[in-house]
Design a protein around this motif. Structure first.
Motif, PDB file in Angstrom:
ATOM      1  N   GLY A  48      18.898 -50.159 -62.918  1.00 19.69           N
ATOM      2  CA  GLY A  48      18.888 -50.020 -64.373  1.00 19.69           C
ATOM      3  C   GLY A  48      17.783 -50.802 -65.060  1.00 19.69           C
ATOM      4  N   GLY A  49      16.930 -51.450 -64.279  1.00 19.16           N
ATOM      5  CA  GLY A  49      15.831 -52.193 -64.858  1.00 19.16           C
ATOM      6  C   GLY A  49      16.193 -53.586 -65.361  1.00 19.16           C
ATOM      7  N   GLU A  50      17.412 -54.029 -65.112  1.00 23.75           N
ATOM      8  CA  GLU A  50      17.817 -55.376 -65.526  1.00 23.75           C
ATOM      9  C   GLU A  50      17.257 -56.451 -64.594  1.00 23.75           C
ATOM     10  OE1 GLU A  50      22.166 -55.804 -66.470  1.00 23.75           O
ATOM     11  OE2 GLU A  50      22.182 -53.847 -65.492  1.00 23.75           O
ATOM     12  N   LEU A  51      17.078 -56.086 -63.348  1.00 23.73           N
ATOM     13  CA  LEU A  51      16.612 -57.001 -62.306  1.00 23.73           C
ATOM     14  C   LEU A  51      15.245 -56.508 -61.843  1.00 23.73           C
ATOM     15  CD1 LEU A  51      17.626 -59.403 -60.480  1.00 23.73           C
ATOM     16  CD2 LEU A  51      18.413 -57.657 -58.880  1.00 23.73           C
ATOM     17  N   ARG A  93      26.239 -77.596 -63.046  1.00 25.86           N
ATOM     18  CA  ARG A  93      25.621 -76.768 -64.099  1.00 25.86           C
ATOM     19  C   ARG A  93      24.136 -76.536 -63.820  1.00 25.86           C
ATOM     20  NH1 ARG A  93      26.364 -79.984 -68.148  1.00 25.86           N
ATOM     21  NH2 ARG A  93      24.315 -80.895 -67.865  1.00 25.86           N
ATOM     22  N   ASP A  94      23.398 -77.590 -63.482  1.00 29.55           N
ATOM     23  CA  ASP A  94      21.960 -77.448 -63.236  1.00 29.55           C
ATOM     24  C   ASP A  94      21.678 -76.565 -62.028  1.00 29.55           C
ATOM     25  OD1 ASP A  94      21.561 -79.087 -65.421  1.00 29.55           O
ATOM     26  OD2 ASP A  94      21.031 -80.865 -64.232  1.00 29.55           O
ATOM     27  N   ALA A  95      22.450 -76.738 -60.954  1.00 30.30           N
ATOM     28  CA  ALA A  95      22.251 -75.901 -59.766  1.00 30.30           C
ATOM     29  C   ALA A  95      22.545 -74.441 -60.088  1.00 30.30           C
ATOM     30  CB  ALA A  95      23.145 -76.388 -58.629  1.00 30.30           C
ATOM     31  N   THR A  96      23.591 -74.217 -60.869  1.00 29.95           N
ATOM     32  CA  THR A  96      23.962 -72.845 -61.236  1.00 29.95           C
ATOM     33  C   THR A  96      22.859 -72.181 -62.046  1.00 29.95           C
ATOM     34  OG1 THR A  96      26.296 -73.403 -61.216  1.00 29.95           O
ATOM     35  CG2 THR A  96      25.665 -71.480 -62.511  1.00 29.95           C
ATOM     36  N   GLU A  97      22.370 -72.878 -63.053  1.00 31.03           N
ATOM     37  CA  GLU A  97      21.327 -72.283 -63.914  1.00 31.03           C
ATOM     38  C   GLU A  97      20.017 -72.081 -63.152  1.00 31.03           C
ATOM     39  OE1 GLU A  97      21.956 -70.851 -66.777  1.00 31.03           O
ATOM     40  OE2 GLU A  97      24.018 -71.505 -66.471  1.00 31.03           O
ATOM     41  N   GLN A  98      19.697 -72.992 -62.250  1.00 27.28           N
ATOM     42  CA  GLN A  98      18.495 -72.808 -61.433  1.00 27.28           C
ATOM     43  C   GLN A  98      18.627 -71.557 -60.560  1.00 27.28           C
ATOM     44  OE1 GLN A  98      15.716 -74.644 -61.740  1.00 27.28           O
ATOM     45  NE2 GLN A  98      14.714 -73.253 -60.328  1.00 27.28           N
ATOM     46  N   ALA A  99      19.791 -71.380 -59.949  1.00 29.65           N
ATOM     47  CA  ALA A  99      20.005 -70.193 -59.113  1.00 29.65           C
ATOM     48  C   ALA A  99      19.968 -68.921 -59.955  1.00 29.65           C
ATOM     49  CB  ALA A  99      21.337 -70.312 -58.376  1.00 29.65           C
ATOM     50  N   LEU A 100      20.592 -68.948 -61.124  1.00 23.46           N
ATOM     51  CA  LEU A 100      20.604 -67.754 -61.979  1.00 23.46           C
ATOM     52  C   LEU A 100      19.215 -67.406 -62.502  1.00 23.46           C
ATOM     53  CD1 LEU A 100      23.943 -68.215 -63.950  1.00 23.46           C
ATOM     54  CD2 LEU A 100      23.454 -66.626 -62.072  1.00 23.46           C
ATOM     55  N   SER A 101      18.319 -68.393 -62.565  1.00 21.81           N
ATOM     56  CA  SER A 101      16.952 -68.092 -63.019  1.00 21.81           C
ATOM     57  C   SER A 101      16.230 -67.160 -62.046  1.00 21.81           C
ATOM     58  CB  SER A 101      16.160 -69.385 -63.220  1.00 21.81           C
ATOM     59  OG  SER A 101      15.822 -69.976 -61.972  1.00 21.81           O
ATOM     60  N   LEU A 102      16.708 -67.087 -60.811  1.00 22.63           N
ATOM     61  CA  LEU A 102      16.114 -66.170 -59.839  1.00 22.63           C
ATOM     62  C   LEU A 102      16.412 -64.705 -60.176  1.00 22.63           C
ATOM     63  CD1 LEU A 102      16.953 -68.104 -56.553  1.00 22.63           C
ATOM     64  CD2 LEU A 102      14.748 -67.985 -57.730  1.00 22.63           C
ATOM     65  N   LEU A 103      17.336 -64.481 -61.094  1.00 23.01           N
ATOM     66  CA  LEU A 103      17.674 -63.117 -61.499  1.00 23.01           C
ATOM     67  C   LEU A 103      16.760 -62.614 -62.617  1.00 23.01           C
ATOM     68  CD1 LEU A 103      21.574 -63.382 -61.557  1.00 23.01           C
ATOM     69  CD2 LEU A 103      20.082 -62.705 -59.654  1.00 23.01           C
ATOM     70  N   ASP A 104      15.949 -63.516 -63.185  1.00 19.00           N
ATOM     71  CA  ASP A 104      15.043 -63.121 -64.285  1.00 19.00           C
ATOM     72  C   ASP A 104      13.814 -62.402 -63.788  1.00 19.00           C
ATOM     73  OD1 ASP A 104      16.799 -64.295 -66.085  1.00 19.00           O
ATOM     74  OD2 ASP A 104      15.792 -66.235 -65.947  1.00 19.00           O
ATOM     75  N   ALA A 145      26.553 -54.796 -54.908  1.00 18.84           N
ATOM     76  CA  ALA A 145      26.643 -53.542 -55.659  1.00 18.84           C
ATOM     77  C   ALA A 145      26.215 -53.749 -57.113  1.00 18.84           C
ATOM     78  CB  ALA A 145      28.066 -52.989 -55.590  1.00 18.84           C
ATOM     79  N   ALA A 146      26.659 -54.843 -57.728  1.00 21.13           N
ATOM     80  CA  ALA A 146      26.292 -55.120 -59.122  1.00 21.13           C
ATOM     81  C   ALA A 146      24.793 -55.373 -59.249  1.00 21.13           C
ATOM     82  CB  ALA A 146      27.088 -56.309 -59.649  1.00 21.13           C
ATOM     83  N   LEU A 147      24.224 -56.122 -58.315  1.00 27.46           N
ATOM     84  CA  LEU A 147      22.791 -56.414 -58.370  1.00 27.46           C
ATOM     85  C   LEU A 147      21.961 -55.171 -58.070  1.00 27.46           C
ATOM     86  CD1 LEU A 147      22.929 -59.912 -56.672  1.00 27.46           C
ATOM     87  CD2 LEU A 147      22.304 -59.448 -59.064  1.00 27.46           C
ATOM     88  N   THR A 148      22.449 -54.304 -57.210  1.00 24.71           N
ATOM     89  CA  THR A 148      21.763 -53.032 -56.945  1.00 24.71           C
ATOM     90  C   THR A 148      21.761 -52.175 -58.207  1.00 24.71           C
ATOM     91  OG1 THR A 148      22.347 -53.127 -54.603  1.00 24.71           O
ATOM     92  CG2 THR A 148      21.768 -50.964 -55.493  1.00 24.71           C
ATOM     93  N   ARG A 149      22.908 -52.112 -58.895  1.00 25.47           N
ATOM     94  CA  ARG A 149      22.978 -51.393 -60.179  1.00 25.47           C
ATOM     95  C   ARG A 149      22.023 -52.006 -61.194  1.00 25.47           C
ATOM     96  NH1 ARG A 149      28.474 -52.479 -61.115  1.00 25.47           N
ATOM     97  NH2 ARG A 149      27.941 -52.721 -63.304  1.00 25.47           N
ATOM     98  N   ALA A 150      21.971 -53.331 -61.225  1.00 24.68           N
ATOM     99  CA  ALA A 150      21.097 -54.021 -62.168  1.00 24.68           C
ATOM    100  C   ALA A 150      19.634 -53.701 -61.885  1.00 24.68           C
ATOM    101  CB  ALA A 150      21.333 -55.531 -62.108  1.00 24.68           C
ATOM    102  N   ARG A 151      19.264 -53.664 -60.616  1.00 24.36           N
ATOM    103  CA  ARG A 151      17.873 -53.337 -60.268  1.00 24.36           C
ATOM    104  C   ARG A 151      17.558 -51.891 -60.620  1.00 24.36           C
ATOM    105  NH1 ARG A 151      15.421 -54.123 -54.303  1.00 24.36           N
ATOM    106  NH2 ARG A 151      16.568 -52.202 -53.989  1.00 24.36           N
TER     107      ARG A 151
END
Length: 194
Positions: free
Chosen positions: A146-149, A183-194, A138-144
């Motif tokens: 709203g142009g965030e994703l 930390r590295d795995a988390t940041e790599q995964a979060l980069s997919l949200l950019d 739901a949060a990612l759908t809202r983000a998409r």
């Protein structure tokens, strides 16, 4: 005339949760529970049922206290993507923190220890994960919207990937003394949200 309870059932349930969380189901004996809760076997059985029923009640208590915080975080008004990132980073930080990492997540621990052969526990784990996945979706759908994703990102697939990452970092964090791994795995995964 019925006897009144000489202990606080809520406090005893919280104590049982703490013991199961620290030791796991199999390593916690009925004698451990009696000693740790400070109540007799008869009182334990009369109030909570057998060890398995007490474990399920402890698991329910954990879910009652943990899941609402995630609902609040991911449902807050405003931009959704910062809330998603903050939640995932909080899971990673907890998985790497010395005081928290060894206990891990009660749900993840239950999944690993009992999930493969205890359908009642597996169902509770699955319901918890379904809730987190739905909230992330739901949060990612809202983000998409709203142009965030970016529009080409699939909110359902991302929600599932983040759920699996969050559970995986809890397992890795329990064993790994290298916080950089999580930390590295988390940041790599979060980069997919950019």
């Amino acid at each position: 005339m019925a006897r009144t309870k000489e202990f606080d059932p809520d406090a005893a349930l919280d104590a049982a949760l703490g013991l199961f969380w620290a030791r796991g189901y199999e390593a916690t004996t009925l004698s451990d529970l009696v000693e740790h809760l400070g109540i007799g076997r008869a009182s334990l059985y009369a109030t909570f049922g057998n060890k398995h029923e007490l474990y399920l009640k402890a698991m329910d208590r954990y879910l009652e206290t943990r899941d609402p915080a995630i609902v609040e975080e991911l449902s807050a008004p405003g931009p959704a993507l910062p809330a998603v990132r903050a939640l995932v980073r909080r899971f990673a930080a907890q998985a790497s923190a010395d005081e928290e990492r060894l206990n891990g997540c009660f749900v993840t621990n239950s999944a690993a220890e009992l999930g493969p052969h205890d359908t009642t526990v597996a169902r509770r784990v699955d319901l918890s994960w379904e809730l987190i996945e739905t909230l992330l979706y739901a949060a990612l759908t809202r983000a998409r919207a709203g142009g965030e994703l970016p529009a080409d990102r699939d909110p359902r697939a991302l929600a599932r990937m983040l759920l699996v990452l969050m559970q995986g970092i809890r397992v890795v964090g329990k064993v790994s003394s290298d916080p950089g791994r999580v930390r590295d795995a988390t940041e790599q995964a979060l980069s997919l949200l950019d």
